[in-house]
Design a protein around this motif. Structure first.
Motif, PDB file in Angstrom:
ATOM      1  N   ARG A  14      46.517 -22.361-108.225  1.00 38.55           N
ATOM      2  CA  ARG A  14      47.561 -21.569-107.582  1.00 38.55           C
ATOM      3  C   ARG A  14      48.875 -22.334-107.599  1.00 38.55           C
ATOM      4  O   ARG A  14      48.875 -23.562-107.568  1.00 38.55           O
ATOM      5  CB  ARG A  14      47.158 -21.270-106.137  1.00 38.55           C
ATOM      6  CG  ARG A  14      45.965 -20.356-106.070  1.00 38.55           C
ATOM      7  CD  ARG A  14      45.337 -20.418-104.715  1.00 38.55           C
ATOM      8  NE  ARG A  14      46.344 -20.189-103.674  1.00 38.55           N
ATOM      9  CZ  ARG A  14      46.081 -20.308-102.384  1.00 38.55           C
ATOM     10  NH1 ARG A  14      44.901 -20.658-101.982  1.00 38.55           N
ATOM     11  NH2 ARG A  14      47.006 -20.066-101.502  1.00 38.55           N
ATOM     12  N   PRO A  15      49.954 -21.584-107.631  1.00 36.54           N
ATOM     13  CA  PRO A  15      51.257 -22.253-107.597  1.00 36.54           C
ATOM     14  C   PRO A  15      51.490 -22.919-106.247  1.00 36.54           C
ATOM     15  O   PRO A  15      51.035 -22.432-105.213  1.00 36.54           O
ATOM     16  CB  PRO A  15      52.251 -21.123-107.840  1.00 36.54           C
ATOM     17  CG  PRO A  15      51.534 -19.879-107.424  1.00 36.54           C
ATOM     18  CD  PRO A  15      50.083 -20.137-107.727  1.00 36.54           C
ATOM     19  N   PRO A  17      52.927 -23.684-102.919  1.00 35.93           N
ATOM     20  CA  PRO A  17      53.668 -22.819-101.990  1.00 35.93           C
ATOM     21  C   PRO A  17      55.045 -23.362-101.636  1.00 35.93           C
ATOM     22  O   PRO A  17      55.864 -22.657-101.073  1.00 35.93           O
ATOM     23  CB  PRO A  17      52.769 -22.771-100.754  1.00 35.93           C
ATOM     24  CG  PRO A  17      51.913 -23.977-100.837  1.00 35.93           C
ATOM     25  CD  PRO A  17      51.757 -24.293-102.302  1.00 35.93           C
ATOM     26  N   CYS A  19      57.156 -25.401-103.975  1.00 32.02           N
ATOM     27  CA  CYS A  19      58.105 -25.365-105.086  1.00 32.02           C
ATOM     28  C   CYS A  19      57.616 -24.455-106.210  1.00 32.02           C
ATOM     29  O   CYS A  19      58.272 -24.339-107.226  1.00 32.02           O
ATOM     30  CB  CYS A  19      58.352 -26.772-105.610  1.00 32.02           C
ATOM     31  SG  CYS A  19      56.902 -27.485-106.383  1.00 32.02           S
ATOM     32  N   SER A  20      56.469 -23.827-106.044  1.00 31.53           N
ATOM     33  CA  SER A  20      55.959 -22.862-107.015  1.00 31.53           C
ATOM     34  C   SER A  20      55.537 -23.490-108.326  1.00 31.53           C
ATOM     35  O   SER A  20      55.301 -22.791-109.302  1.00 31.53           O
ATOM     36  CB  SER A  20      56.991 -21.759-107.301  1.00 31.53           C
ATOM     37  OG  SER A  20      57.226 -21.036-106.123  1.00 31.53           O
ATOM     38  N   LYS A  21      55.423 -24.796-108.343  1.00 28.41           N
ATOM     39  CA  LYS A  21      54.849 -25.423-109.524  1.00 28.41           C
ATOM     40  C   LYS A  21      53.339 -25.280-109.456  1.00 28.41           C
ATOM     41  O   LYS A  21      52.767 -24.975-108.415  1.00 28.41           O
ATOM     42  CB  LYS A  21      55.233 -26.907-109.567  1.00 28.41           C
ATOM     43  CG  LYS A  21      56.681 -27.129-109.937  1.00 28.41           C
ATOM     44  CD  LYS A  21      56.938 -28.624-110.030  1.00 28.41           C
ATOM     45  CE  LYS A  21      58.416 -28.902-110.286  1.00 28.41           C
ATOM     46  NZ  LYS A  21      58.668 -30.352-110.263  1.00 28.41           N
TER      47      LYS A  21
END
Ligand code: ZN
Length: 67
Positions: A14-15, A17, A19-21
């Motif tokens: 999952r990315p 939460p 920084c969405s990396k």
């Protein structure tokens, strides 16, 4: 016909939460220890900043003396 890019044998990544990396197994569900701490600090700050619910309703207005 399996697309190796869309199918992963292990758990889905999952990315992060924060920084969405993409998260890493070491710091799941975050991408790094730094983001994990950022999230932790966020929780702490939110916890400390929770406003105390005061009973404003219980006021003298409950008994309007002057009619
Ligand atoms: Zn991150």
């Amino acid at each position: 016909m399996s697309d190796p890019t869309s199918q992963k044998p292990e758990r889905r990544m999952r990315p992060c939460p924060i920084c969405s990396k993409l998260s890493t197994p070491a710091d799941y569900p975050f991408c790094s220890d730094r983001c994990a701490k950022v999230d932790l600090n966020r929780w702490f700050s939110e916890g400390y900043s929770i406003p105390v619910v005061e009973t404003d309703d219980l006021d003298e207005n409950d008994f309007p003396d002057e009619a």
